[in-house]
Design an enzyme around this catalytic site. Structure first.
Site, PDB file in Angstrom:
ATOM      1  N   ASN A  12       0.875  -1.178   0.000  1.00 10.41           N
ATOM      2  CA  ASN A  12       0.000   0.000   0.000  1.00 10.41           C
ATOM      3  C   ASN A  12       0.913   1.229   0.000  1.00 10.41           C
ATOM      4  OD1 ASN A  12      -1.804   2.059   0.516  1.00 10.41           O
ATOM      5  ND2 ASN A  12      -2.153   1.489   2.657  1.00 10.41           N
ATOM      6  N   LYS A  14       0.101   4.305  -0.269  1.00 13.17           N
ATOM      7  CA  LYS A  14      -0.505   5.521   0.279  1.00 13.17           C
ATOM      8  C   LYS A  14      -0.266   6.697  -0.690  1.00 13.17           C
ATOM      9  CE  LYS A  14       0.483   3.530   4.728  1.00 13.17           C
ATOM     10  NZ  LYS A  14       0.418   3.686   6.155  1.00 13.17           N
ATOM     11  N   HIS A  97      -9.287   1.031   5.342  1.00  8.53           N
ATOM     12  CA  HIS A  97      -7.977   1.289   5.955  1.00  8.53           C
ATOM     13  C   HIS A  97      -8.149   2.280   7.114  1.00  8.53           C
ATOM     14  CE1 HIS A  97      -3.853   2.633   6.515  1.00  8.53           C
ATOM     15  NE2 HIS A  97      -3.484   1.527   5.889  1.00  8.53           N
ATOM     16  N   GLU A  99      -6.499   4.742   8.043  1.00 11.97           N
ATOM     17  CA  GLU A  99      -6.320   6.162   7.681  1.00 11.97           C
ATOM     18  C   GLU A  99      -7.603   6.724   7.065  1.00 11.97           C
ATOM     19  OE1 GLU A  99      -2.633   5.800   5.483  1.00 11.97           O
ATOM     20  OE2 GLU A  99      -1.649   5.226   7.350  1.00 11.97           O
ATOM     21  N   GLU A 170      -5.127  -5.055  10.754  1.00 13.33           N
ATOM     22  CA  GLU A 170      -4.125  -3.997  10.877  1.00 13.33           C
ATOM     23  C   GLU A 170      -4.347  -3.217  12.172  1.00 13.33           C
ATOM     24  OE1 GLU A 170      -2.253  -2.928   6.873  1.00 13.33           O
ATOM     25  OE2 GLU A 170      -3.915  -1.583   7.202  1.00 13.33           O
ATOM     26  N   GLY A 176       2.767   2.139  10.530  1.00 10.72           N
ATOM     27  CA  GLY A 176       3.723   3.235  10.339  1.00 10.72           C
ATOM     28  C   GLY A 176       4.463   3.623  11.609  1.00 10.72           C
ATOM     29  N   SER A 216       3.763  -2.332  10.198  1.00 17.56           N
ATOM     30  CA  SER A 216       5.216  -2.331  10.376  1.00 17.56           C
ATOM     31  C   SER A 216       5.885  -3.659   9.999  1.00 17.56           C
ATOM     32  CB  SER A 216       5.575  -1.936  11.815  1.00 17.56           C
ATOM     33  OG  SER A 216       5.157  -0.606  12.059  1.00 17.56           O
TER      34      SER A 216
END
Ligand code: PEP
Length: 260
Positions: A12, A14, A97, A99, A170, A176, A216
């Site tokens: 991904n 992003k 996701h 985010e 996730e 991240g 990660s």
């Protein structure tokens, strides 16, 4: 692995890599496809999808989008429909996701509408679920993941979840941050996700669904995570941006899963 489960390793990107950088990555990509029990792919920004369609096929990589709208067309300024993505040769779309949920206010009911549209358009879906650190510290991680999963799946049928959906676990605190879930934490949640699916679709369904881990993942921790039977592959953010690092993650996963 049983049923239709596949080892899936998707990157991904992003909001990284415009068309030029994306093309450069794909041109450098030299890892051969790993056969029909493994699928590898990349979800670049929308603007980088067009120049990659043909190269992705040539290199054996699946191309994914990071979002889609639930309507087919219309007055939705700035949006891109699942049908448009399918038409241009995109294979999968990432939905839910963290985010999108946390920065753009998308809730599970909104995600369920997109999921239905994506399936109708003929795309495969990576559906992300995961708890925040606060929710884990309160001991609510399973409750949160189960609620997210049930609400985001909407009217998805048993055949659809087995054949066309990948669940990505996730944990938000691992995305991240450099801090991955331990194999024990990830394994426990993956097994739980399969139980939730069993409850919803009938005993034995959970073991047939592909469940990825994301958060990660990097070359130094991928082998211990891949050695967990319930982890079928990975959704990789930062470590998918460099060809060598992403290829290393794929190679190590394939070795552990005995697909190389
Ligand atoms: C992600 O954004 O889906 C992700 C897993 O990111 P990272 O690998 O960088 O933690």
């Amino acid at each position: 692995m049983t049923g239709r489960r596949t080892v899936r390793i998707y990157g991904n990107w992003k909001m990284h890599k415009g068309p030029e950088e994306a093309l450069d990555f794909f041109q450098k990509w030299s890892l051969p496809p790993a056969g029909n029990r493994c699928e590898c792919g990349i979800a670049p920004p929308f603007v980088s999808l067009v120049p990659l369609v043909h190269l992705a096929k040539e290199k054996g990589l699946k191309l994914g989008a990071q979002n889609c709208h639930f309507e087919e067309k219309g007055a939705f300024t700035g949006e891109i429909s699942a049908f448009m993505l399918k038409e241009m040769g995109v294979h999968f779309v990432i939905l839910g996701h963290s985010e999108r949920r946390l920065l753009f206010g998308e809730d599970s009911f909104f995600i369920a509408k997109k999921l239905r549209a994506a399936l109708q358009a003929g795309l495969e879906v990576v559906l992300c679920v995961g708890e925040t650190l606060e929710e884990r510290e309160q001991g609510r991680e399973k409750e949160v993941v189960s609620e997210m999963l049930n609400a985001s799946l909407g009217d998805v049928t048993r055949d659809e979840i087995v054949e066309r959906i990948t669940i990505a676990y996730e944990p938000v605190w691992a995305i991240g941050t450099g801090r991955n879930a331990t194999p024990g934490q990830a394994g426990e949640m993956h097994a739980f996700i399969r139980e939730v699916i069993d409850e919803r679709y009938g005993a034995g369904t959970g073991t047939q669904v592909t469940v990825q881990y994301g958060g990660s993942v990097k070359p130094s921790n991928v082998e211990e995570l891949a050695s967990v039977e319930d982890i079928d592959g990975f959704l990789v953010g930062g470590a998918s941006l460099e060809t060598e690092t992403f290829a290393d993650i794929i190679e190590k996963t394939l070795m552990v899963k005995q697909l190389r």
